[in-house]
Design a protein around this motif. Structure first.
Motif, mmCIF file in Angstrom:
data_model
loop_
_atom_site.group_PDB
_atom_site.id
_atom_site.type_symbol
_atom_site.label_atom_id
_atom_site.label_comp_id
_atom_site.label_asym_id
_atom_site.label_seq_id
_atom_site.Cartn_x
_atom_site.Cartn_y
_atom_site.Cartn_z
ATOM 1 N N PRO A 129 71.196 65.284 65.367
ATOM 2 C CA PRO A 129 72.488 64.806 65.873
ATOM 3 C C PRO A 129 72.817 63.366 65.468
ATOM 4 O O PRO A 129 73.886 62.869 65.790
ATOM 5 N N LEU A 130 71.910 62.694 64.758
ATOM 6 C CA LEU A 130 72.151 61.316 64.322
ATOM 7 C C LEU A 130 72.900 61.309 62.998
ATOM 8 O O LEU A 130 72.559 62.054 62.078
ATOM 9 N N ASP A 156 80.181 62.613 69.832
ATOM 10 C CA ASP A 156 80.001 63.928 70.432
ATOM 11 C C ASP A 156 80.056 65.029 69.371
ATOM 12 O O ASP A 156 80.294 64.766 68.194
ATOM 13 N N ALA A 157 79.827 66.252 69.786
ATOM 14 C CA ALA A 157 79.747 67.374 68.846
ATOM 15 C C ALA A 157 81.052 67.567 68.072
ATOM 16 O O ALA A 157 81.035 67.849 66.871
ATOM 17 N N GLY A 158 82.183 67.397 68.731
ATOM 18 C CA GLY A 158 83.466 67.553 68.041
ATOM 19 C C GLY A 158 83.673 66.500 66.967
ATOM 20 O O GLY A 158 84.144 66.796 65.865
ATOM 21 N N ALA A 159 83.314 65.261 67.261
ATOM 22 C CA ALA A 159 83.458 64.188 66.279
ATOM 23 C C ALA A 159 82.471 64.365 65.124
ATOM 24 O O ALA A 159 82.792 64.059 63.976
ATOM 25 N N ARG A 195 81.436 67.238 63.955
ATOM 26 C CA ARG A 195 82.014 68.295 63.123
ATOM 27 C C ARG A 195 83.173 67.751 62.304
ATOM 28 O O ARG A 195 83.316 68.058 61.119
ATOM 29 N N GLU A 196 84.013 66.931 62.915
ATOM 30 C CA GLU A 196 85.149 66.341 62.206
ATOM 31 C C GLU A 196 84.675 65.475 61.039
ATOM 32 O O GLU A 196 85.231 65.529 59.943
ATOM 33 N N ALA A 235 85.376 66.161 57.095
ATOM 34 C CA ALA A 235 86.043 65.129 56.291
ATOM 35 C C ALA A 235 85.219 64.804 55.047
ATOM 36 O O ALA A 235 85.766 64.641 53.950
ATOM 37 N N MET A 236 83.907 64.719 55.189
ATOM 38 C CA MET A 236 83.061 64.416 54.029
ATOM 39 C C MET A 236 83.035 65.588 53.055
ATOM 40 O O MET A 236 83.004 65.379 51.841
#
Length: 150
Positions: free
Chosen positions: A101-102, A125-128, A130-131, A135-136
């Motif tokens: 998660p890091l 958080d998990a949503g960010a 994933r975002e 994006a990458m």
């Protein structure tokens, strides 16, 4: 939801705000205390152990406080080939590495210095997460890097 609505969401930029992690700050303070305890508990002569332990503890706490007082960093990762921005200034060579998660972000600023931030789970958080991953992926696809199959 219509296709046009989905495509506009998919092309929205990823906006992130890095702030010091309270969890990491607490870990750094605990490590400073453990460093002091380990010096006192070692085979060093007491005349050396106590001064070194106090120095290790104080320096560790100073570093933890410096980390916790760090100013927030605002990142904007646009979709496609847009210019990534950090606090409104353009950055180059943004790289993201994941360890569970890091999220480890690394880039070159306008002054050619390397900057790094680590997003801990309590700040991303998990949503960010994933975002940021999406994006990458969009940036890599727009850059035209060839894949293994291509």
């Amino acid at each position: 939801m219509s296709k046009s609505r989905r495509s506009s969401i998919a092309s929205a930029p990823c906006r992130l705000e890095w702030q010091p992690s309270r969890r990491l700050g607490a870990i750094l303070i605990v490590l400073a205390a453990l460093a002091a305890c380990s010096l006192v508990g070692s085979d060093l002569p007491r005349a050396w152990a106590w001064p070194l332990a106090s120095c290790a503890g104080l320096l560790g706490i100073r570093d933890a406080r410096r980390y916790l007082r760090g100013k927030p960093v605002h990142l904007l990762v646009p979709a496609g080939r847009g210019v990534v921005q950090c606090d409104g200034a353009p950055v180059h060579d943004l790289q993201v590495a994941w360890r569970g998660p890091l999220a480890f972000l690394r880039w070159h600023g306008g002054d050619a210095r390397v900057r790094r931030v680590v997003f801990w789970p309590d700040r991303l958080d998990a949503g960010a997460r994933r975002e940021l991953k999406l994006a990458m992926q969009r940036r890599e696809a727009a850059a035209g890097t060839s894949s293994m199959a291509g």
